[in-house]
Write a protein that holds these residues in place. Structure first.
Motif, mmCIF file in Angstrom:
data_model
loop_
_atom_site.group_PDB
_atom_site.id
_atom_site.type_symbol
_atom_site.label_atom_id
_atom_site.label_comp_id
_atom_site.label_asym_id
_atom_site.label_seq_id
_atom_site.Cartn_x
_atom_site.Cartn_y
_atom_site.Cartn_z
ATOM 1 N N ALA A 67 -15.748 9.105 -4.283
ATOM 2 C CA ALA A 67 -14.662 7.294 -4.508
ATOM 3 C C ALA A 67 -15.661 6.502 -5.232
ATOM 4 O O ALA A 67 -15.069 6.262 -6.011
ATOM 5 C CB ALA A 67 -14.491 7.300 -2.937
ATOM 6 N N LYS A 68 -16.579 6.871 -4.862
ATOM 7 C CA LYS A 68 -17.559 5.777 -5.696
ATOM 8 C C LYS A 68 -17.903 5.793 -6.852
ATOM 9 O O LYS A 68 -18.071 5.457 -8.185
ATOM 10 C CB LYS A 68 -18.725 6.010 -4.740
ATOM 11 C CG LYS A 68 -19.207 5.104 -3.657
ATOM 12 C CD LYS A 68 -20.537 5.121 -3.354
ATOM 13 C CE LYS A 68 -20.559 4.252 -1.874
ATOM 14 N NZ LYS A 68 -22.012 4.353 -1.319
ATOM 15 N N ILE A 75 -14.254 4.956 -8.516
ATOM 16 C CA ILE A 75 -14.262 3.728 -8.966
ATOM 17 C C ILE A 75 -15.620 2.963 -10.045
ATOM 18 O O ILE A 75 -14.997 2.077 -11.151
ATOM 19 C CB ILE A 75 -14.478 3.076 -7.990
ATOM 20 C CG1 ILE A 75 -13.564 2.688 -6.843
ATOM 21 C CG2 ILE A 75 -15.315 1.081 -8.000
ATOM 22 C CD1 ILE A 75 -12.529 1.994 -6.708
ATOM 23 N N GLU A 106 -14.401 0.691 -13.165
ATOM 24 C CA GLU A 106 -15.076 -0.328 -13.814
ATOM 25 C C GLU A 106 -15.849 -1.230 -14.918
ATOM 26 O O GLU A 106 -16.077 -1.669 -15.385
ATOM 27 C CB GLU A 106 -16.088 -0.936 -12.356
ATOM 28 C CG GLU A 106 -15.060 -1.024 -11.070
ATOM 29 C CD GLU A 106 -16.571 -2.047 -9.365
ATOM 30 O OE1 GLU A 106 -15.866 -2.651 -9.253
ATOM 31 O OE2 GLU A 106 -17.268 -1.562 -9.822
ATOM 32 N N ARG A 129 -12.430 -2.886 -8.812
ATOM 33 C CA ARG A 129 -12.039 -2.538 -8.049
ATOM 34 C C ARG A 129 -11.022 -2.815 -7.196
ATOM 35 O O ARG A 129 -9.642 -2.210 -6.286
ATOM 36 C CB ARG A 129 -13.049 -1.432 -7.165
ATOM 37 C CG ARG A 129 -13.789 -3.245 -6.290
ATOM 38 C CD ARG A 129 -15.145 -2.760 -5.371
ATOM 39 N NE ARG A 129 -16.038 -2.782 -6.471
ATOM 40 C CZ ARG A 129 -16.816 -2.093 -6.189
ATOM 41 N NH1 ARG A 129 -17.757 -1.842 -4.710
ATOM 42 N NH2 ARG A 129 -17.775 -1.781 -7.343
ATOM 43 N N ILE A 164 -8.061 4.438 -3.800
ATOM 44 C CA ILE A 164 -8.085 5.681 -3.765
ATOM 45 C C ILE A 164 -8.047 6.285 -2.735
ATOM 46 O O ILE A 164 -7.852 6.685 -1.154
ATOM 47 C CB ILE A 164 -10.012 5.923 -3.140
ATOM 48 C CG1 ILE A 164 -11.215 5.112 -4.454
ATOM 49 C CG2 ILE A 164 -10.610 7.046 -3.065
ATOM 50 C CD1 ILE A 164 -10.310 5.755 -5.581
ATOM 51 N N LEU A 196 -15.879 3.095 2.783
ATOM 52 C CA LEU A 196 -16.018 2.662 1.458
ATOM 53 C C LEU A 196 -15.250 1.430 1.736
ATOM 54 O O LEU A 196 -15.167 1.149 0.786
ATOM 55 C CB LEU A 196 -14.473 3.739 1.325
ATOM 56 C CG LEU A 196 -15.469 4.638 0.460
ATOM 57 C CD1 LEU A 196 -14.517 5.756 0.414
ATOM 58 C CD2 LEU A 196 -16.756 4.758 -0.562
ATOM 59 N N GLU A 223 -17.642 -1.605 1.361
ATOM 60 C CA GLU A 223 -17.937 -2.131 -0.238
ATOM 61 C C GLU A 223 -16.711 -2.288 -0.549
ATOM 62 O O GLU A 223 -16.782 -2.005 -1.927
ATOM 63 C CB GLU A 223 -18.156 -0.730 -0.698
ATOM 64 C CG GLU A 223 -19.814 -0.559 0.583
ATOM 65 C CD GLU A 223 -20.856 0.967 -0.505
ATOM 66 O OE1 GLU A 223 -20.897 0.641 -1.900
ATOM 67 O OE2 GLU A 223 -21.033 1.823 0.222
ATOM 68 N N ILE A 274 -13.651 -1.362 -1.551
ATOM 69 C CA ILE A 274 -13.476 0.221 -1.641
ATOM 70 C C ILE A 274 -12.107 0.913 -1.067
ATOM 71 O O ILE A 274 -12.047 0.600 -0.006
ATOM 72 C CB ILE A 274 -14.406 1.928 -2.417
ATOM 73 C CG1 ILE A 274 -14.874 0.997 -2.940
ATOM 74 C CG2 ILE A 274 -13.539 2.203 -3.361
ATOM 75 C CD1 ILE A 274 -16.309 2.010 -3.402
ATOM 76 N N HIS A 275 -10.937 0.182 -1.393
ATOM 77 C CA HIS A 275 -9.313 0.482 -0.540
ATOM 78 C C HIS A 275 -9.028 1.876 -0.699
ATOM 79 O O HIS A 275 -8.879 2.329 -1.324
ATOM 80 C CB HIS A 275 -9.055 -0.557 -1.089
ATOM 81 C CG HIS A 275 -8.787 -2.612 -0.599
ATOM 82 N ND1 HIS A 275 -9.671 -2.690 0.003
ATOM 83 C CD2 HIS A 275 -8.814 -3.343 -1.124
ATOM 84 C CE1 HIS A 275 -9.766 -4.461 0.173
ATOM 85 N NE2 HIS A 275 -9.670 -4.370 -0.569
ATOM 86 N N CYS A 276 -8.092 2.511 0.103
ATOM 87 C CA CYS A 276 -8.088 3.076 0.719
ATOM 88 C C CYS A 276 -6.487 3.664 0.724
ATOM 89 O O CYS A 276 -6.018 3.269 1.819
ATOM 90 C CB CYS A 276 -9.364 4.323 1.360
ATOM 91 S SG CYS A 276 -11.039 4.294 0.892
#
Length: 316
Positions: free
Chosen positions: A111-112, A115, A119, A125, A130, A145, A148, A150-152
């Motif tokens: 995932a990171k 992202i 970016e 992001r 994700i 996530l 940080e 990072i939406h899922c």
């Protein structure tokens, strides 16, 4: 006014497609993709440049062929996502390799990486979701996530245990699969295919919606995987609905009144205790349909991922 325009008054409409030409026909806010849709999309001639760019990226990223294929596969996912974002105001959902679904740390790392590729290309992001299969491990990955930003989007969601665990993990969005639940019950002759008001897929989303709103969970509910417009209209008022182009077309070409069927609770109650892993696994495994459809979905998406990689091998 057609039914699509009426539905947009109550519900965010999301295009379930990677085809930009189809997306532009219906002016959705967001769009979702999955490995099957990515595989279809890269065969469209006007997207060849996106595939070529991914191959170049893969070759630059490693000297080892197997690693090059993985890097190229990740890049084509992002390239299609970027192309979609140029045509919608909201977010795109990009699904990671389903073969990682039972490995929390691998989900987080992938995932990171996705992202980061977005970016580096100038996409913040906040415009990307994700997609992860709603296994216990992936739900816990999403929990980390989200910390940080990072939406899922937790997909392949079939059981109430999955929905509850996602809400408690503060997942941004879930995608309950209405049509696949319906398919299972029809296949097992447990419902008549035209008995829409007893549709277990529709009833599943209604149950999740009522529960989330009653306890004030912020997780967005996005009904997915529809087989007909009746299922969609019965869920009018759901936070979001991701709809395939063929059903968007039917809604756009159909007149008739659309009423809101899902309305949030005005009174928020104290939330129940947290569902622990053993409880989650027990409750999820009591639902034969959910167990079968989750495993089937993961296998299907992993098969399409492997087809994409074979295509890339042929190009390399």
């Amino acid at each position: 006014m057609n039914q699509l325009l009426q539905l947009k008054k109550f519900t965010k409409i999301v295009a379930d497609s990677g085809n930009i030409n189809e997306i532009n026909l219906y002016c959705p806010e967001d769009a979702t993709t999955n490995p099957s849709l990515i595989l279809q999309t890269i065969n469209i001639p006007e997207y060849k440049n996106l595939l070529d760019d991914a191959v170049i990226f893969g070759k630059k990223s490693s000297n080892i062929l197997a690693e090059q294929i993985i890097h190229a596969s990740d890049k084509i996912l992002v390239n299609i996502g970027i192309a979609i974002l140029k045509n919608i105001p909201g977010k795109v959902s990009s699904e990671i390799d389903a073969r990682l679904s039972f490995n929390k740390e691998a989900c987080i790392l992938k995932a990171k990486k996705i992202i980061n590729i977005y970016e580096v290309a100038g996409i913040h992001r906040s415009r990307v979701l994700i997609k992860l299969a709603a296994t216990w491990e992936a739900i816990q990955a999403a929990k980390e996530l989200e910390k940080e930003n990072i939406h899922c989007n937790l997909t392949l969601l079939f059981s109430f245990a999955q929905a509850r665990a996602c809400a408690e993990a503060n997942v941004f969005l879930i995608s309950p699969f209405v049509g696949r639940i319906y398919d299972w019950y029809v296949q097992h002759q447990l419902i008549h295919k035209d008995d829409f008001h007893k549709d277990p897929g529709v009833l599943s989303v209604k149950k999740i919606y009522t529960y989330y709103k009653k306890y004030g969970y912020n997780t967005i509910i996005m009904g997915a995987s529809f087989r007909n417009i009746q299922q969609i209209l019965l869920l009018s008022g759901c936070d979001a609905l991701t709809i395939s182009p063929n059903l968007l077309k039917k809604l756009q070409n159909t007149s008739g009144c659309v009423v809101r069927n899902l309305i949030p609770s005005k009174n928020i109650l104290t939330r129940p205790g947290i569902l622990h892993e053993s409880e989650f696994r027990w409750e999820h495994n009591q639902d034969q349909m959910a167990v079968e459809k989750l495993s089937d979905g993961i296998r299907q998406f992993s098969t399409d991922q492997e087809k994409l990689e074979k295509l890339l091998y042929s190009i390399f």
